[in-house]
Design a protein around this motif. Structure first.
Motif, short mmCIF file in Angstrom:
data_model
loop_
_atom_site.label_atom_id
_atom_site.label_comp_id
_atom_site.label_asym_id
_atom_site.label_seq_id
_atom_site.Cartn_x
_atom_site.Cartn_y
_atom_site.Cartn_z
N LYS A 172 0.82 -1.21 0.00
CA LYS A 172 0.00 0.00 0.00
C LYS A 172 0.86 1.26 0.00
CE LYS A 172 -4.23 -1.52 2.38
NZ LYS A 172 -5.11 -1.26 3.56
N SER A 173 0.36 2.26 -0.71
CA SER A 173 0.89 3.61 -0.62
C SER A 173 -0.30 4.56 -0.68
CB SER A 173 1.87 3.90 -1.76
OG SER A 173 1.19 3.97 -3.00
N LYS A 174 -0.03 5.85 -0.67
CA LYS A 174 -1.12 6.82 -0.71
C LYS A 174 -1.95 6.69 -1.97
CE LYS A 174 -1.95 11.82 -0.52
NZ LYS A 174 -1.31 13.16 -0.41
N ARG A 175 -1.31 6.27 -3.08
CA ARG A 175 -2.04 6.24 -4.36
C ARG A 175 -2.21 4.86 -4.96
NH1 ARG A 175 2.46 9.69 -7.75
NH2 ARG A 175 4.23 8.30 -7.48
N LEU A 176 -1.71 3.83 -4.29
CA LEU A 176 -1.74 2.49 -4.88
C LEU A 176 -1.90 1.43 -3.81
CD1 LEU A 176 -1.43 1.09 -7.65
CD2 LEU A 176 1.03 1.00 -7.24
N ALA B 115 9.19 -5.90 -7.03
CA ALA B 115 9.60 -5.30 -8.31
C ALA B 115 8.38 -4.80 -9.08
CB ALA B 115 10.37 -6.33 -9.14
N LEU B 116 7.29 -5.58 -9.08
CA LEU B 116 6.05 -5.16 -9.74
C LEU B 116 5.52 -3.88 -9.11
CD1 LEU B 116 3.48 -5.65 -11.54
CD2 LEU B 116 2.55 -6.87 -9.54
N TYR B 117 5.48 -3.86 -7.78
CA TYR B 117 4.97 -2.68 -7.08
C TYR B 117 5.76 -1.43 -7.44
CZ TYR B 117 3.47 0.28 -3.21
OH TYR B 117 2.96 1.33 -2.46
N ALA B 118 7.09 -1.57 -7.52
CA ALA B 118 7.94 -0.44 -7.89
C ALA B 118 7.65 0.03 -9.31
CB ALA B 118 9.41 -0.82 -7.74
N ARG B 119 7.43 -0.93 -10.23
CA ARG B 119 7.13 -0.57 -11.62
C ARG B 119 5.79 0.17 -11.72
NH1 ARG B 119 8.65 -5.90 -12.63
NH2 ARG B 119 6.54 -6.45 -13.27
N LEU B 120 4.81 -0.28 -10.95
CA LEU B 120 3.50 0.37 -10.99
C LEU B 120 3.58 1.79 -10.44
CD1 LEU B 120 1.14 -2.56 -9.88
CD2 LEU B 120 1.61 -1.73 -12.19
N GLU B 121 4.37 1.99 -9.40
CA GLU B 121 4.56 3.34 -8.87
C GLU B 121 5.23 4.23 -9.91
OE1 GLU B 121 3.54 4.91 -6.35
OE2 GLU B 121 3.23 3.59 -4.64
N PRO C 51 -2.24 11.66 -9.44
CA PRO C 51 -3.36 10.72 -9.27
C PRO C 51 -4.31 11.19 -8.17
CG PRO C 51 -1.27 9.55 -9.37
CD PRO C 51 -0.93 11.00 -9.26
N ARG C 52 -5.56 10.88 -8.36
CA ARG C 52 -6.58 11.30 -7.40
C ARG C 52 -7.03 10.07 -6.61
NH1 ARG C 52 -12.46 13.74 -9.22
NH2 ARG C 52 -13.29 14.17 -7.14
N GLY C 53 -6.61 9.96 -5.37
CA GLY C 53 -7.02 8.83 -4.56
C GLY C 53 -6.16 7.60 -4.78
N GLN C 54 -6.60 6.49 -4.20
CA GLN C 54 -5.85 5.23 -4.23
C GLN C 54 -6.47 4.26 -5.23
OE1 GLN C 54 -6.09 2.28 -0.92
NE2 GLN C 54 -3.95 2.88 -0.54
#
Length: 442
Positions: A45-49, A62-68, A82-85
């Motif tokens: 989890k992060s603020k936007r994902l 690695a996937l999470y980093a790529r998506l960020e 981005p607006r929201g999560q």
């Protein structure tokens, strides 16, 4: 969930290879088996994902980093954070997931059949209504990143634009091909692009029929009384559905090539970025409003790209010159022009007349790479580095004219003369030098 909303946000992860048409016949693929060793679903989890996935920890991180990074790129390109999560479910093996862990009845079909989809859910009322997207994606490379672009546009702007733009731009972000890197594809994708070299701009703008057929098939699955209240089994996916996915993948590949050309070609780049921002912000502006005056030029350059595309093909260096003024050569007069080695065909400024003869003198030297010996306009073995020309008339090209250091030629047709240093189209970037050419009437 409004089932029809799937239509706008289906995505085919064509960068990741073919979707298998060999779907499981029954049972085990749709619910965890008591005899299988199941991998834990990890949560990031992060603020936007918010990502949930059954990938192994190192692959999941690695996937999470790529998506960020994909979200950062999208925010930079479209100019809004981005607006929201965004909720994202990335599935490596459906056996690892219970129905309760996949909060959509079509999740199994989306992952195993389509590859990925972004499903919007309307929240709020009246003018405060907004779309909150949820991503379902297989773990095949590029699919989740592709979907995150759709989710970003949906959540941030409430719109993703027409299908050709939506799919082409999502894949553009995923591929990360820059102007300097040139075109990057698999051999199979290059072959598919070349086969479709006759694709017109109108065909690109009309993309959507296949996607609607896939969406209609998913709606039928949702409406089937046999699936009422339950997750739809991936066994409901048919060979016809798989064939539609293959067709859509080809359409989206050409949409990506079209977007890539418009974004990186200086003839069109500024207007394309403006049009894209209007698409996602729901400003009612059509492609032809922006590009009507250069529709023929775009058709020509897109077809030329599809015919000559190869790894490293530079859109900016291979662009065509449309603004140069062309003039006929008056009797007893001369015409001078310059040809740069690290470019495609360049406007000579000379209009030629069919059957007329012209003499020329080419002075200077150029080279085909940093470590190659330079040569004059006669080139070297196999005509590499030779000065060549074509005549364009009504967006049709003559057969190539093999010129050289000096000589004469007869114009095969009336039209505009273009010149270049002969070199494979995807290898012009490392060329150096230039030639000065003088034309005279005999």
């Amino acid at each position: 969930m409004n089932k029809l909303r799937l239509l706008a946000l289906l995505a085919i992860g064509f960068a990741s290879g073919p979707v298998s048409s060999a779907l499981p016949a029954d049972g085990p693929a749709d619910s965890p088996s008591s005899t299988s060793a199941h991998r834990q679903v990890l949560d990031y989890k992060s603020k936007r994902l918010h990502v949930q996935t059954d990938l192994a920890p190192a692959e999941a991180e690695a996937l999470y980093a790529r998506l960020e990074e994909t979200l950062k790129f999208a925010a930079k390109y479209w100019g809004r954070d981005p607006r929201g999560q965004i909720e994202c479910y990335v599935v490596e093996d459906l056996d690892n997931w219970s129905d309760a862990e996949l909060p959509h009845r079509l999740a199994r079909v989306i992952v195993s059949g389509v590859g990925g989809a972004t499903v919007p859910r309307a929240v709020g009322t009246g003018s405060r209504t907004r779309n909150v997207p949820t991503v379902f994606a297989s773990s095949r490379p590029g699919v989740a990143e592709h979907e995150i672009v759709h989710a970003y546009c949906t959540q941030t702007f409430g719109s993703t634009g027409p299908e050709w733009y939506r799919e082409g731009m999502a894949e553009m972000v995923v591929r990360g091909c820059t102007r300097e890197s040139g075109v990057q594809c698999s051999r199979e994708q290059f072959a598919s692009l070349r086969i479709g070299k006759g694709t017109t701009v109108q065909q690109i703008l009309s993309v959507g029929t296949t996607g609607r057929q896939i969406s209609a098939a998913l709606k039928l699955m949702m409406d089937d009384p046999a699936h009422d209240g339950h997750h739809v089994s991936s066994a409901a996916w048919t060979q016809r559905d798989s064939d539609n996915v293959v067709q859509a993948r080809d359409e989206y590949l050409r949409s990506w090539a079209f977007c890539y050309m418009l974004l990186h070609n200086p003839n069109y780049a500024k207007r394309f970025r403006t049009l894209g921002k209007q698409f996602v912000t729901k400003q009612p502006r059509a492609f032809d409003e922006v590009f009507a005056a250069v529709r023929d030029e775009i058709n020509f350059e897109y077809s030329f790209l599809l015919e000559h595309v190869a790894e490293g093909y530079r859109i900016d260096l291979c662009r065509w010159d449309w603004r140069t003024r062309f003039r006929p050569l008056d009797l007893g007069r001369s015409h001078k022009t310059r040809v740069v080695a690290a470019r495609g065909f360049q406007a000579s400024g000379l209009s030629v007349v069919a059957g007329a003869r012209y003499t020329y003198q080419a002075d200077g030297r150029w080279s085909m790479s940093a470590d190659a010996n330079d040569t004059d306009a006669d080139g070297c073995v196999g005509n590499s580095g030779r000065l060549v020309g074509v005549v364009m008339d009504a967006f049709e090209l003559s057969a190539p004219l093999l010129l050289g250091r000096h000589g004469s030629f007869e114009a095969p047709t009336s039209g505009r003369l273009y010149l270049r240093c002969n070199d494979p189209w995807n290898e012009v970037a490392d060329n150096a030098g230039q030639i000065a050419v003088t034309f005279r009437s005999p």
